[in-house]
Design an enzyme around this catalytic site. Structure first.
Site, mmCIF file in Angstrom:
data_model
loop_
_atom_site.group_PDB
_atom_site.id
_atom_site.type_symbol
_atom_site.label_atom_id
_atom_site.label_comp_id
_atom_site.label_asym_id
_atom_site.label_seq_id
_atom_site.Cartn_x
_atom_site.Cartn_y
_atom_site.Cartn_z
ATOM 1 N N LEU A 81 2.968 19.200 4.959
ATOM 2 C CA LEU A 81 3.187 20.577 5.385
ATOM 3 C C LEU A 81 1.990 21.020 6.219
ATOM 4 C CD1 LEU A 81 4.659 22.046 2.079
ATOM 5 C CD2 LEU A 81 5.891 21.308 4.127
ATOM 6 N N GLU A 82 2.228 21.305 7.476
ATOM 7 C CA GLU A 82 1.146 21.587 8.406
ATOM 8 C C GLU A 82 1.066 23.064 8.795
ATOM 9 O OE1 GLU A 82 1.183 18.792 11.629
ATOM 10 O OE2 GLU A 82 1.651 17.099 10.308
ATOM 11 N N ASN A 83 1.813 23.900 8.080
ATOM 12 C CA ASN A 83 1.822 25.321 8.388
ATOM 13 C C ASN A 83 1.484 26.160 7.153
ATOM 14 O OD1 ASN A 83 2.855 25.293 11.276
ATOM 15 N ND2 ASN A 83 4.427 24.101 10.240
#
Length: 338
Positions: free
Chosen positions: A164-166
């Site tokens: 998860l990059e957000n």
């Protein structure tokens, strides 16, 4: 996993002050107890002591299109990319992209079983750069766990990867992953945070890793698409160098994770990322520096970590497009670590 703009380097430098101070003191000769030699991770027997992880693309973005059976045998963990958000908060789903060439879901499931029979773990990765999965309360945490457990049962996945990059909420992601572990005790759990997410044990990704330390398999941080970041010695290092790999890995290794839970994540080719690609020889040098104390650059850790888990790449598809250089060179090296 594709390129992202990095923000907040200054904040990262500040949040790591305590860790940097401890590392600097240690380098100056201050005694610091080593972590327990007993590895805390309880992972499936299919994952070897030193493992190679590769992401498999469930889409066509110009890299070699593969079926799972086409993935090089050097990969010990294949992360199927990606599970996607549903209309239910926290829940995820997975659908095969017709572009990858499977005639049926059953054919895909058969490939999973064949890889597992050969000793490879096949897990489901959640997120990616464009992933919009949000686990930020008890309800969404339970929805996440229920959906992941259901997909593991349906497809036969060995576990889950968190990419998860957000943003990530440590409290509820930890809760969700513990619920997955409660249902599947031998679950393989990996994580692929960006460098900014692992600069301090106070960061949410780092707290999540520590929160599931008793069953976490590996954190394969993305040492790319990053720009310069600070290492555990307080110095700033540029991506694309052996020092970047070793000095940033040191933050995790000295920040509470067991060496068996730390892997080096790199692009399989220059085309696979916006920046940070290094040749397989550089990855191997970093692995030797961390495990043996040899082949280091200007940064040399104060001790070695022979139990280091290994290396990861984005992606098996880009690796295939690059002649499987990562699998053949880094894979062989990882499997020969002490």
């Amino acid at each position: 996993m594709p390129a992202r703009l990095l923000a907040g380097l200054t904040a990262a430098l500040l949040t790591t002050a305590a860790l940097v101070g401890a590392s600097t003191a240690q380098a100056a000769g201050t005694h610091r107890p080593a972590p327990s030699a007993a590895a805390p991770a309880t992972t499936t027997e299919a994952v070897p002591r030193h493992a190679v992880t590769g992401y498999w693309q469930n889409f066509d973005n110009g890299a070699t299109v593969q079926k799972l059976k086409d993935v090089d045998d050097a990969y010990d963990i294949i992360a199927v990319s990606f599970a996607e958000a549903t209309g239910q908060p926290g829940a995820v789903t997975f659908r095969l992209d017709p572009a990858v060439g499977y005639g049926s879901t059953d054919e895909f499931k058969a490939d999973i079983k064949a890889k597992q029979a050969a000793g490879t773990s096949v897990i489901l990765s959640v997120g990616g750069e464009r992933g919009a999965v949000s686990v930020n309360d008890a309800v969404s945490a339970q929805n996440f766990a229920d959906s992941v457990n259901s997909l593991m049962d349906e497809y036969g996945f060995n576990g889950v990867d968190i990419d998860l990059e957000n943003g990530l909420n440590a409290t509820y992601m930890t809760q969700a992953l513990k619920a997955v572990h409660d249902r599947h005790g031998d679950v393989v759990v990996t994580m692929a945070p960006q460098t900014i997410d692992m600069q301090s044990p106070q960061n949410e990704y780092f707290k999540t890793a520590l929160g599931i330390k008793d069953f976490l398999t590996a954190v394969n941080m993305q040492y790319y698409n990053s720009g310069s970041m600070n290492g555990c010695d307080g110095k700033v290092y540029a991506q694309g160098t052996v020092d970047f790999l070793t000095a940033l890995a040191c933050i995790q290794l000295e920040g509470g994770l067991d060496p068996s839970q730390v892997g080096i994540g790199v692009p399989a080719s220059a085309r696979a990322a916006g920046g940070g690609y290094v040749a397989p020889s550089v990855v191997n040098a970093a692995l030797d520096c961390l495990t043996r104390g040899s082949s280091c650059g200007s940064f040399k850790p104060s001790r070695t970590y022979p139990g280091l888990r290994g290396a990861m790449t984005w992606s098996t598809n880009w690796d295939a497009a690059n002649g499987n250089a990562f699998a053949s060179q880094v894979g062989t090296h990882v499997h020969g670590l002490p």
